[in-house]
Design an enzyme around this catalytic site. Structure first.
Site, PDB file in Angstrom:
ATOM      1  N   THR A   1       0.612  -1.498  -0.051  1.00 59.34           N
ATOM      2  CA  THR A   1       0.003   0.790  -0.007  1.00 59.34           C
ATOM      3  C   THR A   1       0.709   0.964  -0.090  1.00 59.34           C
ATOM      4  O   THR A   1       0.385   2.106  -0.363  1.00 59.34           O
ATOM      5  CB  THR A   1      -0.964   0.154   1.263  1.00 59.34           C
ATOM      6  OG1 THR A   1      -1.332  -1.024   1.363  1.00 59.34           O
ATOM      7  CG2 THR A   1      -1.643   0.709   1.598  1.00 59.34           C
TER       8      THR A   1
ATOM      9  N   THR B   1       2.891  -9.856  14.414  1.00 62.94           N
ATOM     10  CA  THR B   1       2.253 -10.333  13.951  1.00 62.94           C
ATOM     11  C   THR B   1       1.114  -8.967  13.533  1.00 62.94           C
ATOM     12  O   THR B   1       0.857  -8.102  13.934  1.00 62.94           O
ATOM     13  CB  THR B   1       1.455 -11.804  14.504  1.00 62.94           C
ATOM     14  OG1 THR B   1       1.101 -12.193  13.673  1.00 62.94           O
ATOM     15  CG2 THR B   1       1.084 -11.117  15.636  1.00 62.94           C
TER      16      THR B   1
HETATM   17  N1  ASP Z   1      -2.295  -5.106   0.187  1.00 51.64           N
HETATM   18  C1  ASP Z   1      -1.608  -4.370   0.707  1.00 51.64           C
HETATM   19  C2  ASP Z   1       0.128  -5.275   0.737  1.00 51.64           C
HETATM   20  O1  ASP Z   1       0.126  -6.333   1.550  1.00 51.64           O
HETATM   21  C3  ASP Z   1      -1.587  -4.311   2.229  1.00 51.64           C
HETATM   22  C4  ASP Z   1      -0.272  -3.138   2.261  1.00 51.64           C
HETATM   23  O2  ASP Z   1       0.712  -2.553   2.108  1.00 51.64           O
HETATM   24  O3  ASP Z   1      -0.477  -2.795   4.015  1.00 51.64           O
HETATM   25  O4  ASP Z   1       0.658  -4.930   0.696  1.00 51.64           O
END
Ligand code: ASP
Length: 354
Positions: free
Chosen positions: A25, A177
């Site tokens: 993200t 975690t």
């Molecule tokens: N779906 C994303 C990932 O793990 C979630 C994030 O980065 O917060 O790449």
């Protein structure tokens, strides 16, 4: 190793940090046509974080392959990360890996085992809101992660460990975690104290930070995926359980048990496990509880597993248990050695068993 350099500020400063961008993200932008978040090119990172030029460290940002959502991360990506850090080890004082939050704890755990005698910081970070949003946690997380990665005391790295830095907390990577998908406080270290807390000052907790090793840095990049995980739940029947146990090429099975490591006492259940142990399959007991630890001597429902030779996973998290098993199965042949290493702390990933 093939990688792309997105940014480099070599200003002859005293410390230097390499940032490896993998995706997540953090570096995403909203695609208004398709109506979802997708990874953006990192070449324009300074437009979003102009502060990079103001750091007291030389900073270089690289990436390999296309940025990915971390749901796609694989042991092959861990291998690439390990090789980049090995190749650049002497050139930088610390490393920051920008990574999706979903599997960040798995990557941090895996790297902690793949690295032997690490004496520099490797800090994973990411974000719940992308850098391209006006209101985001990406900027703060990255800036503090860089500061921690470059921090030295008498010329020595202050945190010579694989860590996760997120939302003002520095956590040991193989103890962390993901616990939150919406709020900023995405990670916790359920069974080990924070290595540093960040407020106006960065308050390090040196007594919880691993000692700097006195041997040369090495990497072990091969991992085995020949194991499975079986979650115990009320209603898990004999046939399905047997089917799961019989999965091909399985050398080990993680049993995800209740509470302090308890499982039902059904005769068919215990006999099925015993037969597999007799055939040389290693069983590791990890609790479904996030906090506390497996203690197979507490209840009869755990004692039966203990007596059969199921290995207690103590207070290890599931992402850590998975990474540790991958590492040990690849590098250890004899079953009793595998079992011994599983219940021994190799990288500070579990507390002493009492
Ligand atoms: N779906 C994303 C990932 O793990 C979630 C994030 O980065 O917060 O790449």
């Amino acid at each position: 190793m093939n990688f792309k350099t997105h940014y480099s500020s070599n200003k002859g400063r005293e410390s230097s940090v390499l940032i490896i961008y993998t995706g997540g993200t953090f570096g995403m932008a909203y695609n208004y046509e398709k109506k979802f978040l997708e990874p953006l090119s990192f070449d324009k990172i300074t437009e979003y974080i102009p502060e990079l030029a103001k750091f007291d460290s030389n900073i270089e940002i690289i990436s390999f392959g296309l940025p990915i959502d971390s749901s796609h991360i694989s042991p092959n990506d861990w291998k690439q990360l390990a090789w980049i850090i090995k190749e650049k080890y002497d050139l930088f004082d610390g490393f920051v890996i920008i990574h999706g939050t979903d599997t960040m704890a798995y990557t941090a755990s895996a790297l902690s085992f793949m690295f032997e005698n690490l004496n520099k910081p490797v800090i994973l970070t990411g974000a719940q809101l992308p850098i391209g949003y006006l209101r985001n946690d990406a900027r703060e997380n990255l800036i503090t992660a860089i500061e921690i990665a470059s921090k030295k005391n008498n010329g020595q790295a202050l945190v010579p460990e694989v860590c996760i830095f997120f939302n003002n907390k520095l956590l040991r990577g193989n103890r962390a975690t993901k616990v939150e998908s919406t709020n900023f406080d995405a990670f916790m270290s359920p069974n080990y104290p924070e290595l540093a807390e960040v407020g106006i000052h960065i308050k390090y907790n040196p007594s919880f930070i691993r000692q700097k090793p006195n041997a040369p840095f090495e990497i072990q990049t091969e991992l085995s995926t020949h194991f499975s995980i079986i979650k115990i739940y009320p209603g898990l029947g004999k046939e399905l359980f047997q089917h799961l146990l019989d999965a091909p090429k399985t050398k080990a099975i993680i049993l995800e048990t209740y509470g302090s490591g308890n499982a039902p006492l059904h005769k068919w259940f215990l006999e099925a496990i015993e037969k597999k142990i007799f055939k040389g399959i290693v069983f590791l007991n990890i609790s479904q509880c996030l906090m506390g630890k497996v203690n197979q001597n507490r209840y009869e429902t755990g004692k039966q597993l203990e007596n059969m030779g199921v290995v207690s996973g103590g207070d290890m998290t599931m992402p850590c248990a998975i990474a540790k098993l991958m590492y040990i199965l690849q590098n250890t042949k004899e079953n009793n050695l595998i079992s011994m290493k599983l219940c021994t702390s190799l990288r500070g990933e579990m507390s002493e068993m009492k």
